[in-house]
Design a protein around this motif. Sequence first.
Motif, PDB file in Angstrom:
ATOM      1  N   ILE A 126       0.843  -1.180   0.000  1.00  0.00           N
ATOM      2  CA  ILE A 126       0.000   0.000   0.000  1.00  0.00           C
ATOM      3  C   ILE A 126       0.888   1.242   0.000  1.00  0.00           C
ATOM      4  CG2 ILE A 126      -0.177   0.232   2.507  1.00  0.00           C
ATOM      5  CD1 ILE A 126      -3.176   0.832   2.067  1.00  0.00           C
ATOM      6  N   LYS A 127       0.397   2.313  -0.591  1.00  0.00           N
ATOM      7  CA  LYS A 127       1.162   3.544  -0.700  1.00  0.00           C
ATOM      8  C   LYS A 127       0.727   4.541   0.367  1.00  0.00           C
ATOM      9  CE  LYS A 127       3.655   4.053  -3.680  1.00  0.00           C
ATOM     10  NZ  LYS A 127       5.083   3.705  -3.795  1.00  0.00           N
ATOM     11  N   GLN A 128       1.598   5.535   0.590  1.00  0.00           N
ATOM     12  CA  GLN A 128       1.318   6.549   1.609  1.00  0.00           C
ATOM     13  C   GLN A 128       0.033   7.310   1.307  1.00  0.00           C
ATOM     14  OE1 GLN A 128       1.670  10.093   1.013  1.00  0.00           O
ATOM     15  NE2 GLN A 128       1.163  10.672   3.120  1.00  0.00           N
ATOM     16  N   SER A 129      -0.206   7.635   0.048  1.00  0.00           N
ATOM     17  CA  SER A 129      -1.397   8.393  -0.310  1.00  0.00           C
ATOM     18  C   SER A 129      -2.666   7.590  -0.048  1.00  0.00           C
ATOM     19  CB  SER A 129      -1.330   8.805  -1.781  1.00  0.00           C
ATOM     20  OG  SER A 129      -1.076   7.681  -2.604  1.00  0.00           O
ATOM     21  N   GLN A 130      -2.620   6.278  -0.279  1.00  0.00           N
ATOM     22  CA  GLN A 130      -3.789   5.448  -0.014  1.00  0.00           C
ATOM     23  C   GLN A 130      -4.058   5.332   1.477  1.00  0.00           C
ATOM     24  OE1 GLN A 130      -2.077   2.131  -2.259  1.00  0.00           O
ATOM     25  NE2 GLN A 130      -3.867   2.169  -3.587  1.00  0.00           N
ATOM     26  N   ALA A 131      -3.000   5.078   2.254  1.00  0.00           N
ATOM     27  CA  ALA A 131      -3.176   4.984   3.709  1.00  0.00           C
ATOM     28  C   ALA A 131      -3.646   6.311   4.298  1.00  0.00           C
ATOM     29  CB  ALA A 131      -1.863   4.555   4.359  1.00  0.00           C
ATOM     30  N   TRP A 132      -3.117   7.412   3.786  1.00  0.00           N
ATOM     31  CA  TRP A 132      -3.473   8.737   4.292  1.00  0.00           C
ATOM     32  C   TRP A 132      -4.957   9.003   4.110  1.00  0.00           C
ATOM     33  CZ3 TRP A 132      -5.495  13.475   3.210  1.00  0.00           C
ATOM     34  CH2 TRP A 132      -5.117  14.550   4.021  1.00  0.00           C
ATOM     35  N   GLN A 133      -5.494   8.659   2.937  1.00  0.00           N
ATOM     36  CA  GLN A 133      -6.905   8.921   2.671  1.00  0.00           C
ATOM     37  C   GLN A 133      -7.801   7.922   3.403  1.00  0.00           C
ATOM     38  OE1 GLN A 133      -7.913   9.144  -1.459  1.00  0.00           O
ATOM     39  NE2 GLN A 133     -10.079   9.544  -1.091  1.00  0.00           N
ATOM     40  N   LEU A 134      -7.380   6.667   3.469  1.00  0.00           N
ATOM     41  CA  LEU A 134      -8.220   5.664   4.123  1.00  0.00           C
ATOM     42  C   LEU A 134      -8.391   5.957   5.613  1.00  0.00           C
ATOM     43  CD1 LEU A 134      -9.712   2.916   3.860  1.00  0.00           C
ATOM     44  CD2 LEU A 134      -7.555   1.826   4.500  1.00  0.00           C
ATOM     45  N   LEU A 135      -7.336   6.407   6.273  1.00  0.00           N
ATOM     46  CA  LEU A 135      -7.374   6.678   7.713  1.00  0.00           C
ATOM     47  C   LEU A 135      -7.647   8.147   8.020  1.00  0.00           C
ATOM     48  CD1 LEU A 135      -4.388   4.471   8.937  1.00  0.00           C
ATOM     49  CD2 LEU A 135      -6.821   3.890   8.808  1.00  0.00           C
ATOM     50  N   HIS A 182     -20.545   0.915  18.168  1.00  0.00           N
ATOM     51  CA  HIS A 182     -20.986  -0.270  17.435  1.00  0.00           C
ATOM     52  C   HIS A 182     -20.338  -0.366  16.062  1.00  0.00           C
ATOM     53  CE1 HIS A 182     -23.517   2.797  15.559  1.00  0.00           C
ATOM     54  NE2 HIS A 182     -23.711   1.954  14.570  1.00  0.00           N
ATOM     55  N   ASP A 183     -19.896   0.770  15.494  1.00  0.00           N
ATOM     56  CA  ASP A 183     -19.288   0.738  14.172  1.00  0.00           C
ATOM     57  C   ASP A 183     -17.765   0.683  14.223  1.00  0.00           C
ATOM     58  OD1 ASP A 183     -18.997   3.218  15.220  1.00  0.00           O
ATOM     59  OD2 ASP A 183     -19.527   4.326  13.409  1.00  0.00           O
ATOM     60  N   CYS A 184     -17.195   0.433  15.394  1.00  0.00           N
ATOM     61  CA  CYS A 184     -15.748   0.312  15.519  1.00  0.00           C
ATOM     62  C   CYS A 184     -15.286  -1.027  14.957  1.00  0.00           C
ATOM     63  CB  CYS A 184     -15.324   0.451  16.983  1.00  0.00           C
ATOM     64  SG  CYS A 184     -13.567   0.183  17.289  1.00  0.00           S
ATOM     65  N   LEU A 185     -14.263  -0.991  14.133  1.00  0.00           N
ATOM     66  CA  LEU A 185     -13.685  -2.217  13.575  1.00  0.00           C
ATOM     67  C   LEU A 185     -12.639  -2.761  14.538  1.00  0.00           C
ATOM     68  CD1 LEU A 185     -13.177  -4.267  11.319  1.00  0.00           C
ATOM     69  CD2 LEU A 185     -11.649  -2.600  10.239  1.00  0.00           C
ATOM     70  N   ALA A 213      -9.340  -3.257   6.501  1.00  0.00           N
ATOM     71  CA  ALA A 213     -10.156  -2.121   6.920  1.00  0.00           C
ATOM     72  C   ALA A 213     -10.924  -1.523   5.753  1.00  0.00           C
ATOM     73  CB  ALA A 213      -9.275  -1.065   7.581  1.00  0.00           C
ATOM     74  N   ALA A 214     -10.284  -1.440   4.590  1.00  0.00           N
ATOM     75  CA  ALA A 214     -10.958  -0.892   3.420  1.00  0.00           C
ATOM     76  C   ALA A 214     -12.167  -1.742   3.035  1.00  0.00           C
ATOM     77  CB  ALA A 214      -9.976  -0.794   2.253  1.00  0.00           C
ATOM     78  N   ALA A 215     -12.011  -3.058   3.070  1.00  0.00           N
ATOM     79  CA  ALA A 215     -13.141  -3.931   2.761  1.00  0.00           C
ATOM     80  C   ALA A 215     -14.244  -3.791   3.803  1.00  0.00           C
ATOM     81  CB  ALA A 215     -12.667  -5.383   2.678  1.00  0.00           C
ATOM     82  N   ALA A 216     -13.861  -3.615   5.066  1.00  0.00           N
ATOM     83  CA  ALA A 216     -14.852  -3.466   6.130  1.00  0.00           C
ATOM     84  C   ALA A 216     -15.629  -2.160   5.993  1.00  0.00           C
ATOM     85  CB  ALA A 216     -14.160  -3.518   7.490  1.00  0.00           C
ATOM     86  N   TRP A 217     -14.976  -1.110   5.528  1.00  0.00           N
ATOM     87  CA  TRP A 217     -15.614   0.199   5.390  1.00  0.00           C
ATOM     88  C   TRP A 217     -16.211   0.427   4.009  1.00  0.00           C
ATOM     89  CZ3 TRP A 217     -10.660   2.591   7.873  1.00  0.00           C
ATOM     90  CH2 TRP A 217     -10.703   2.387   9.258  1.00  0.00           C
TER      91      TRP A 217
END
Length: 385
Positions: free
Chosen positions: A20-29, A171-174, A262-266
């Motif tokens: 995974i790249k920094q830009s993807q992690a930055w936006q996902l989190l 309740h929505d915490c992963l 996490a991406a699949a969960a969200w």
Amino acid sequence: MRLSPPYPPHQSCAAMGPYIKQSQAWQLLFNKFVLVLGDSVQRSIYKDLVLLLQRDQYLTLPQLKSKGEFSFESDTLVEGGRLGPMTNGTEYREVRQYRSDHHLLRFYFLTQIYSPYMESILEDLSQGLKPDFIIISSCAWDITRYGRGSLELYKQNLHKFFGQIKTIVCHDCLILWNLTMPLGKKIKGGFLVPEVSHLRPTLSYDIIEANFYSSRLAEAYGLDVLDLHFHFRLRLLHRMPDDVHWDALAHRRISTLLLQHAAAAWGVDLHVPLLPPGQDREVNIRPLLAPTQLANQPGRTAGHHYGGVDQPMRDPLQLPPFRQQSSAAGAVGPFYPQVPMQHYPRPPAGNWRFYRRYDNPFPPANPWLGPQVHHQVGGQSAAEW
């Protein structure tokens, strides 16, 4: 005996799969509070996430080996570590936190999954800011440092922790339970003090038993499970000489697995394509959302995190490439055989066995064991030939 890698270091990166790249992690989190709980391996997971949110670089060896430092990549030592006694005992504490304008990561060092110290952590979570993503793992210390009945005590503590964590967070915490990674035969880790060195020959097998029990129990309580033991069982070349910890490439692979989960969960399609070396990977998150839209997506409960099977990741360790002449371009290049996708029924909520396509611990039934029909050929059955 430790074998040397059969491939150059630059090929080792490719063997670990796409990162995974920094830009993807930055936006996902974006606008997310990530909480990491566990031992020294979990601390390295926290460090790699902190580094990944800032730039596309790997952890250095001193960063992997250090503990309790006052600051790591702009984070803060909140409690314990060098602010207190630096020991290898069960009383060691270390709390770290990284905070930016749009991200918050916190780490708690654990030597036991449920204890008075864990009760204080849960009390802080009940009264303070609620996390969006919790990454938990605790096993090696639990089954080695708490007496002869450590394994049974570990099982009881798992019940206590799983039962309470679900009632405290939103309740929505992963909540993701990481299974302990493979241990070697010559462990030199800080948790294995001379008083319990007699456990060294069988500890790797005790870990497998504890992983199996904790994964089933986490499933029963509705938590998500990431089987790191399976993912790294054939990647032991990335384990450090102490037979406990792992190198920077392994931790970047762990970060990729965590964020893909996490991406699949969200409900975010976080696609990490395999591109030729030297070609940068662009962010490809579909649907394309602005950071505020991504952060304000409606949450899902743990039972809804996976409605089906993960999309399979093409991994050179699982699908070895072979060279084949291309009829269209006439060029020779790496070719990956296509594995037919199996269609599974929609799994029940919380069933972790359906989360991963390649790491199902229960092999499918042997199709050759069913009833066989022998057709008649010239008055004789095929079995009589």
